[in-house]
Design an enzyme around this catalytic site. Structure first.
Site, PDB file in Angstrom:
ATOM      1  N   GLU A  98       0.839  -1.200   0.000  1.00 40.30           N
ATOM      2  CA  GLU A  98       0.000   0.000   0.000  1.00 40.30           C
ATOM      3  C   GLU A  98       0.874   1.250   0.000  1.00 40.30           C
ATOM      4  O   GLU A  98       2.000   1.230   0.515  1.00 40.30           O
ATOM      5  CB  GLU A  98      -0.856   0.029   1.273  1.00 40.30           C
ATOM      6  CG  GLU A  98      -2.206  -0.615   1.131  1.00 40.30           C
ATOM      7  CD  GLU A  98      -3.202   0.242   0.351  1.00 40.30           C
ATOM      8  OE1 GLU A  98      -2.769   1.102  -0.441  1.00 40.30           O
ATOM      9  OE2 GLU A  98      -4.404   0.038   0.537  1.00 40.30           O
ATOM     10  N   ASP A  99       0.329   2.329  -0.531  1.00 43.41           N
ATOM     11  CA  ASP A  99       1.026   3.610  -0.396  1.00 43.41           C
ATOM     12  C   ASP A  99       0.776   4.216   0.983  1.00 43.41           C
ATOM     13  O   ASP A  99       1.665   4.767   1.603  1.00 43.41           O
ATOM     14  CB  ASP A  99       0.580   4.594  -1.501  1.00 43.41           C
ATOM     15  CG  ASP A  99      -0.930   4.724  -1.580  1.00 43.41           C
ATOM     16  OD1 ASP A  99      -1.627   3.731  -1.320  1.00 43.41           O
ATOM     17  OD2 ASP A  99      -1.424   5.820  -1.893  1.00 43.41           O
ATOM     18  N   ASP A 102      -4.547   4.729   6.270  1.00 45.06           N
ATOM     19  CA  ASP A 102      -5.176   5.897   6.883  1.00 45.06           C
ATOM     20  C   ASP A 102      -6.089   5.373   8.012  1.00 45.06           C
ATOM     21  O   ASP A 102      -5.633   5.184   9.136  1.00 45.06           O
ATOM     22  CB  ASP A 102      -5.936   6.624   5.764  1.00 45.06           C
ATOM     23  CG  ASP A 102      -6.504   7.960   6.170  1.00 45.06           C
ATOM     24  OD1 ASP A 102      -6.173   8.444   7.252  1.00 45.06           O
ATOM     25  OD2 ASP A 102      -7.297   8.536   5.391  1.00 45.06           O
ATOM     26  N   THR A 103      -7.360   5.088   7.720  1.00 43.08           N
ATOM     27  CA  THR A 103      -8.230   4.530   8.761  1.00 43.08           C
ATOM     28  C   THR A 103      -7.906   3.061   9.051  1.00 43.08           C
ATOM     29  O   THR A 103      -8.236   2.544  10.114  1.00 43.08           O
ATOM     30  CB  THR A 103      -9.713   4.591   8.342  1.00 43.08           C
ATOM     31  OG1 THR A 103      -9.894   3.770   7.182  1.00 43.08           O
ATOM     32  CG2 THR A 103     -10.144   6.023   8.040  1.00 43.08           C
ATOM     33  N   LEU A 107      -6.819  -2.062   4.340  1.00 44.09           N
ATOM     34  CA  LEU A 107      -5.880  -3.156   4.588  1.00 44.09           C
ATOM     35  C   LEU A 107      -6.508  -4.252   5.451  1.00 44.09           C
ATOM     36  O   LEU A 107      -6.248  -5.445   5.237  1.00 44.09           O
ATOM     37  CB  LEU A 107      -4.601  -2.601   5.232  1.00 44.09           C
ATOM     38  CG  LEU A 107      -3.334  -3.388   4.959  1.00 44.09           C
ATOM     39  CD1 LEU A 107      -3.133  -3.672   3.483  1.00 44.09           C
ATOM     40  CD2 LEU A 107      -2.123  -2.652   5.518  1.00 44.09           C
TER      41      LEU A 107
HETATM   42  C1  PRP Z   1      -5.955   5.226  -0.478  1.00 39.40           C
HETATM   43  C2  PRP Z   1      -4.760   4.304  -0.306  1.00 39.40           C
HETATM   44  C3  PRP Z   1      -5.331   3.109   0.369  1.00 39.40           C
HETATM   45  C4  PRP Z   1      -6.501   3.658   1.150  1.00 39.40           C
HETATM   46  C5  PRP Z   1      -6.140   3.755   2.601  1.00 39.40           C
HETATM   47  O1  PRP Z   1      -6.602   4.925  -1.676  1.00 39.40           O
HETATM   48  O2  PRP Z   1      -4.158   3.990  -1.524  1.00 39.40           O
HETATM   49  O3  PRP Z   1      -5.738   2.119  -0.535  1.00 39.40           O
HETATM   50  O4  PRP Z   1      -6.787   4.969   0.637  1.00 39.40           O
HETATM   51  O5  PRP Z   1      -7.195   4.302   3.337  1.00 39.40           O
HETATM   52  P1  PRP Z   1      -7.827   3.592   4.602  1.00 39.40           P
HETATM   53  O6  PRP Z   1      -6.704   3.112   5.478  1.00 39.40           O
HETATM   54  O7  PRP Z   1      -8.619   4.720   5.246  1.00 39.40           O
HETATM   55  O8  PRP Z   1      -8.705   2.488   4.139  1.00 39.40           O
HETATM   56  P2  PRP Z   1      -7.638   5.897  -2.365  1.00 39.40           P
HETATM   57  O9  PRP Z   1      -9.022   5.572  -1.882  1.00 39.40           O
HETATM   58  O10 PRP Z   1      -7.181   7.305  -2.182  1.00 39.40           O
HETATM   59  O11 PRP Z   1      -7.574   5.469  -3.887  1.00 39.40           O
HETATM   60  P3  PRP Z   1      -6.346   5.566  -4.909  1.00 39.40           P
HETATM   61  O12 PRP Z   1      -5.219   4.747  -4.325  1.00 39.40           O
HETATM   62  O13 PRP Z   1      -6.897   4.970  -6.157  1.00 39.40           O
HETATM   63  O14 PRP Z   1      -5.982   7.017  -5.041  1.00 39.40           O
END
Ligand code: PRP
Length: 177
Positions: A98-99, A102-103, A107
């Site tokens: 993952e990049d 966040d919440t 994952l």
């Molecule tokens: C981002 C990131 C993760 C997710 C993490 O994706 O790449 O997959 O959010 O967030 P969380 O821990 O709150 O679930 P995003 O929805 O921005 O889509 P993208 O990667 O296509 O830009």
């Protein structure tokens, strides 16, 4: 075009990615074939750099997920899979890449989903983690940087699809949103 101020420079990111690749090489030294699963879109640059720094045998898969909208926010799992891996992963060593975490919902969902496919091992790797935003705890086996709760862009991360290909991690101030 105005560029977002730097949170993590290109050099800091590159050095840390090298270190993570070394940690992965060491842990999977005896693995026949590590399966790297990148979560689109955000992970595509991190995964490309990380994979090219690995010396162990590995293959690359991509998946895509989608978040449910605000209306469906009471849904037990606010994430669903919209693109699956091409080849099975049962009996294989798998690393979810993952990049950003966040919440933690994405994952947590993916770990549960892939555990059901009976891999030999399943670990997680993320470049960035925002602990202040955690709603679901997930074990992070490889972690690049812990960051504060700021809006980050670049190195795969976007704001409304902008800034994704900046070579560094920028911090997007409110007046640039
Ligand atoms: C981002 C990131 C993760 C997710 C993490 O994706 O790449 O997959 O959010 O967030 P969380 O821990 O709150 O679930 P995003 O929805 O921005 O889509 P993208 O990667 O296509 O830009």
């Amino acid at each position: 075009m105005q560029l977002p101020p730097t949170l993590l420079s290109e050099e800091q990111v590159s050095n840390r990615v090298t270190q993570i690749a070394e940690e992965i090489d060491a842990l999977y030294a005896d693995t026949e074939m590590l399966v790297l699963i990148g979560v689109l879109k955000g992970s595509f640059i991190f995964l490309a750099d990380l994979a090219r720094k690995l010396t162990i045998p590995h293959r690359v898969e991509f998946i895509a997920v989608s978040s449910y909208g605000a209306k469906e926010s009471e849904h037990a799992d606010p994430v669903r899979l919209i693109m699956d891996v091409r080849h099975g992963i049962d009996g294989q060593d798998v690393l979810l890449v993952e990049d950003i975490v966040d919440t933690g919902h994405t994952l947590a969902y993916l770990k549960r989903l892939f555990e059901a496919h009976a891999p030999a091992s399943l670990r997680t790797c993320t470049l960035l983690h925002k602990p202040d935003r955690t709603e679901r705890e997930v074990d992070l086996d490889f972690l690049g940087f812990t960051i504060p709760d700021v809006w980050v862009v670049g190195y795969g991360l976007d704001y409304a699809e902008r800034h994704r290909t900046l070579p560094y991690i920028g911090q997007l101030p409110p007046d640039m949103r």
